[in-house]
Write a protein that holds these residues in place. Structure first.
Motif, PDB file in Angstrom:
ATOM      1  N   VAL A 282     -21.036  75.999   4.992  1.00  0.00           N
ATOM      2  CA  VAL A 282     -20.920  75.613   3.644  1.00  0.00           C
ATOM      3  C   VAL A 282     -19.930  74.435   3.779  1.00  0.00           C
ATOM      4  CG1 VAL A 282     -20.074  75.855   1.126  1.00  0.00           C
ATOM      5  CG2 VAL A 282     -21.373  77.600   2.614  1.00  0.00           C
ATOM      6  N   GLN A 283     -20.205  73.347   3.771  1.00  0.00           N
ATOM      7  CA  GLN A 283     -19.028  72.054   3.872  1.00  0.00           C
ATOM      8  C   GLN A 283     -19.203  71.121   2.750  1.00  0.00           C
ATOM      9  OE1 GLN A 283     -16.725  71.829   6.331  1.00  0.00           O
ATOM     10  NE2 GLN A 283     -17.249  73.806   6.799  1.00  0.00           N
ATOM     11  N   GLY A 284     -18.329  70.160   2.630  1.00  0.00           N
ATOM     12  CA  GLY A 284     -18.319  69.121   1.343  1.00  0.00           C
ATOM     13  C   GLY A 284     -18.315  69.859   0.057  1.00  0.00           C
ATOM     14  N   PRO A 285     -18.944  69.209  -0.703  1.00  0.00           N
ATOM     15  CA  PRO A 285     -18.700  69.523  -2.389  1.00  0.00           C
ATOM     16  C   PRO A 285     -19.264  71.174  -2.289  1.00  0.00           C
ATOM     17  CG  PRO A 285     -19.816  67.420  -1.960  1.00  0.00           C
ATOM     18  CD  PRO A 285     -19.801  68.004  -0.530  1.00  0.00           C
ATOM     19  N   ARG A 286     -20.085  71.693  -1.717  1.00  0.00           N
ATOM     20  CA  ARG A 286     -20.326  73.127  -1.704  1.00  0.00           C
ATOM     21  C   ARG A 286     -19.594  73.755  -1.378  1.00  0.00           C
ATOM     22  NH1 ARG A 286     -25.613  74.160   1.899  1.00  0.00           N
ATOM     23  NH2 ARG A 286     -24.413  72.961   3.396  1.00  0.00           N
ATOM     24  N   ARG A 287     -18.337  73.442  -0.560  1.00  0.00           N
ATOM     25  CA  ARG A 287     -17.336  74.361  -0.273  1.00  0.00           C
ATOM     26  C   ARG A 287     -16.476  74.739  -1.474  1.00  0.00           C
ATOM     27  NH1 ARG A 287     -12.177  73.624   2.601  1.00  0.00           N
ATOM     28  NH2 ARG A 287     -11.850  75.608   3.887  1.00  0.00           N
ATOM     29  N   TRP A 288     -16.026  73.596  -2.014  1.00  0.00           N
ATOM     30  CA  TRP A 288     -15.359  73.835  -3.302  1.00  0.00           C
ATOM     31  C   TRP A 288     -15.988  74.685  -4.298  1.00  0.00           C
ATOM     32  CZ3 TRP A 288     -16.261  71.921  -7.857  1.00  0.00           C
ATOM     33  CH2 TRP A 288     -16.905  70.617  -7.952  1.00  0.00           C
ATOM     34  N   MET A 289     -17.128  74.261  -4.682  1.00  0.00           N
ATOM     35  CA  MET A 289     -17.924  75.118  -5.438  1.00  0.00           C
ATOM     36  C   MET A 289     -17.963  76.532  -5.047  1.00  0.00           C
ATOM     37  SD  MET A 289     -21.038  72.345  -6.071  1.00  0.00           S
ATOM     38  CE  MET A 289     -21.976  73.609  -7.013  1.00  0.00           C
ATOM     39  N   LEU A 290     -18.089  76.719  -3.842  1.00  0.00           N
ATOM     40  CA  LEU A 290     -18.067  78.311  -3.431  1.00  0.00           C
ATOM     41  C   LEU A 290     -16.704  79.030  -3.557  1.00  0.00           C
ATOM     42  CD1 LEU A 290     -19.600  80.499  -1.978  1.00  0.00           C
ATOM     43  CD2 LEU A 290     -18.770  79.735   0.183  1.00  0.00           C
ATOM     44  N   VAL A 291     -15.727  78.157  -3.327  1.00  0.00           N
ATOM     45  CA  VAL A 291     -14.134  78.501  -3.653  1.00  0.00           C
ATOM     46  C   VAL A 291     -14.222  78.885  -5.146  1.00  0.00           C
ATOM     47  CG1 VAL A 291     -11.899  77.963  -3.591  1.00  0.00           C
ATOM     48  CG2 VAL A 291     -13.206  77.315  -1.699  1.00  0.00           C
ATOM     49  N   ALA A 292     -14.683  78.217  -5.840  1.00  0.00           N
ATOM     50  CA  ALA A 292     -14.473  78.417  -7.422  1.00  0.00           C
ATOM     51  C   ALA A 292     -15.343  79.708  -7.838  1.00  0.00           C
ATOM     52  CB  ALA A 292     -15.225  77.386  -8.307  1.00  0.00           C
ATOM     53  N   VAL A 293     -16.124  80.046  -7.278  1.00  0.00           N
ATOM     54  CA  VAL A 293     -17.177  81.371  -7.415  1.00  0.00           C
ATOM     55  C   VAL A 293     -16.077  82.575  -7.100  1.00  0.00           C
ATOM     56  CG1 VAL A 293     -19.122  82.901  -6.741  1.00  0.00           C
ATOM     57  CG2 VAL A 293     -19.312  80.400  -7.310  1.00  0.00           C
ATOM     58  N   PHE A 294     -15.534  82.300  -5.747  1.00  0.00           N
ATOM     59  CA  PHE A 294     -14.509  83.475  -5.382  1.00  0.00           C
ATOM     60  C   PHE A 294     -13.476  83.511  -6.424  1.00  0.00           C
ATOM     61  CE2 PHE A 294     -16.177  82.418  -0.591  1.00  0.00           C
ATOM     62  CZ  PHE A 294     -17.363  83.534  -0.910  1.00  0.00           C
ATOM     63  N   GLY A 295     -12.960  82.392  -6.592  1.00  0.00           N
ATOM     64  CA  GLY A 295     -11.743  82.292  -7.681  1.00  0.00           C
ATOM     65  C   GLY A 295     -11.904  83.093  -8.946  1.00  0.00           C
ATOM     66  N   LEU A 296     -13.229  82.985  -9.450  1.00  0.00           N
ATOM     67  CA  LEU A 296     -13.487  84.201 -10.363  1.00  0.00           C
ATOM     68  C   LEU A 296     -13.218  85.457 -10.163  1.00  0.00           C
ATOM     69  CD1 LEU A 296     -16.909  82.263 -11.715  1.00  0.00           C
ATOM     70  CD2 LEU A 296     -14.667  82.108 -12.823  1.00  0.00           C
ATOM     71  N   VAL A 297     -13.610  85.857  -9.146  1.00  0.00           N
ATOM     72  CA  VAL A 297     -13.406  87.245  -8.765  1.00  0.00           C
ATOM     73  C   VAL A 297     -11.903  87.536  -8.629  1.00  0.00           C
ATOM     74  CG1 VAL A 297     -13.889  89.016  -6.941  1.00  0.00           C
ATOM     75  CG2 VAL A 297     -15.772  87.326  -7.517  1.00  0.00           C
ATOM     76  N   HIS A 298     -11.153  86.580  -7.815  1.00  0.00           N
ATOM     77  CA  HIS A 298      -9.689  86.832  -7.614  1.00  0.00           C
ATOM     78  C   HIS A 298      -8.972  86.799  -8.972  1.00  0.00           C
ATOM     79  CE1 HIS A 298      -8.867  86.425  -3.424  1.00  0.00           C
ATOM     80  NE2 HIS A 298     -10.284  86.119  -3.094  1.00  0.00           N
ATOM     81  N   GLY A 299      -9.546  86.250 -10.079  1.00  0.00           N
ATOM     82  CA  GLY A 299      -8.799  86.135 -11.341  1.00  0.00           C
ATOM     83  C   GLY A 299      -8.828  87.949 -12.083  1.00  0.00           C
ATOM     84  N   PHE A 300     -10.014  88.378 -11.700  1.00  0.00           N
ATOM     85  CA  PHE A 300      -9.998  89.667 -12.194  1.00  0.00           C
ATOM     86  C   PHE A 300      -8.734  90.572 -11.576  1.00  0.00           C
ATOM     87  CE2 PHE A 300     -14.460  88.583 -13.183  1.00  0.00           C
ATOM     88  CZ  PHE A 300     -14.375  88.902 -14.580  1.00  0.00           C
ATOM     89  N   GLY A 301      -8.444  90.420 -10.084  1.00  0.00           N
ATOM     90  CA  GLY A 301      -7.560  91.261  -9.647  1.00  0.00           C
ATOM     91  C   GLY A 301      -6.187  90.727 -10.062  1.00  0.00           C
TER      92      GLY A 301
END
Length: 379
Positions: A282-301
């Protein structure tokens, strides 16, 4: 040895140091609610059973299973520890009494079973100021915290604060109806990042390759600092916006997920981020989109601290703002420390293969251990 090689070795050492903390994002917290009613204080104090077991060795037969009869057999010791670890009263006056002879009981929280201490303390006369001296696990766990919710007589809101066992006694002006809020939780947000090794390693895994570019076969040093800075901004912004959304929703009770699966999801995000450094898929724009998905999970933590305080929506505004800003400041501090070192070391083969390659594999192995431990509730 060249400066860049020294920096590369320093980065590798930091990775090893962070990876050494295997009990990531498992803070030791007790939940303390005090309701002031004239000369009396209604106390509800929940202490994690696993923390008491670590302190008092409650598992008498040492079979790895903590049974209720074993807890009951040591109830006097639990009471004694609690009574010695908490002092309430007017500054300079006698301590409120009554934290003895309590009914043995348990209560379930997201982090597991807690011993539930319920008592009505007698302070002799209504205190104008309440002094709280908190020292639970002071000698064994420097990261322990007491999450305080203080409900005042005649007030329809609560004060929130975080008590540390090694800090001096805290004074609360009961008549004023004001207590620690924004600044208190700003510091807690920074502290939460500092001790949340899974959050730290997630950001480290993302930032290590921001100073590199993938040519299809191997990592190569980025030529322009502008490109590296732009990639960092994309990654940090995506993570910040995403976790801020779920932090707010979870803390206010709009969304709720089981703590066990949130923690397992955080571990999975660290694992995938690290493996993507070893073999970028996962590179380019798809990388930060994946980071955003992971960020949603971290927010619950991140929301766990505020949820455990039991504050109502109107009481959460300043703590929520302060805590979230503290998390962001903690992240920015990490970026400010890591990025210049990574930029200067990016040209070293040791950085690209040892720090990025080897370090990412180390992070992935540790994250896989966390995932199994959390998903299957292993101790």
């Amino acid at each position: 040895m060249s400066l860049r090689r020294c920096i590369a070795w320093l980065l590798a050492g930091l990775l090893l140091l962070a990876a050494g903390a295997t009990r990531a994002h498992q803070p030791s917290d007790s939940l303390l609610e005090l309701r002031v009613q004239g000369p009396r204080i209604e106390l509800a104090w929940d202490i994690a059973l696993k923390d008491l077991d670590a302190e008092l060795d409650l598992d008498a037969d040492e079979d790895g299973l903590l049974r209720w009869r074993e807890v009951q057999a040591r109830w006097a010791d639990i009471e004694a520890l609690a009574a010695a670890s908490l002092r309430l009263g007017a500054p300079g006056g006698e301590a409120c009494s009554g934290l003895r002879g309590l009914k043995p009981q348990l209560i379930e929280h997201g982090a597991g079973p807690h011993v539930a201490l319920r008592a009505v303390l007698d302070c002799g006369q209504p205190p104008e100021r309440l002094q709280i001296a908190y020292s639970l696990f002071a000698g064994s766990d420097p990261n322990h915290r007491g999450l305080l919710r203080l409900v005042l007589e005649g007030q329809d809101h609560a004060l929130a604060a975080v008590l540390h066992p090694r800090e001096p006694a805290r004074d609360f002006a009961l008549a004023a109806g004001r207590g620690p809020g924004f600044l208190e939780f700003l510091v807690q947000g920074i502290w939460h990042i500092a001790i949340g090794f899974d959050h730290i390693l997630f950001l480290v895994a993302l930032l290590l390759v921001c100073v590199l570019r993938w040519d299809g076969r191997a990592w190569q040093p980025a030529a322009e600092p502008r490109a590296a800075v732009a990639e960092v901004l994309r990654v940090v912004t995506a993570f910040t916006v995403a976790h801020s959304i779920t932090l707010s929703l979870a803390a206010t009770g709009v969304l709720a997920l089981p703590s066990r699966w949130v923690e397992a999801g955080i571990a999975a995000s660290v694992l995938l981020a690290a493996l993507n450094n070893v073999r970028p898929l996962v590179q380019g724009p798809r990388r930060w989109m994946l980071v955003a998905v992971f960020g949603l999970v971290h927010g619950f933590g991140f929301a766990n601290v505020l949820q455990d305080l039991g504050l109502r929506e109107g009481e959460l505004v300043l703590p929520l703002l302060g805590f979230n800003l503290g998390v962001e400041l903690g992240q920015l501090l990490g970026v400010a420390l890591l990025l210049p070192l990574a930029w200067w070391a990016r040209g070293q083969v040791f950085y690209r293969r040892g720090v990025v390659g080897g370090g990412s594999l180390l992070i992935a192995a540790l994250a896989a251990y966390w995932f199994v431990e959390r998903a299957f509730a292993l101790e």
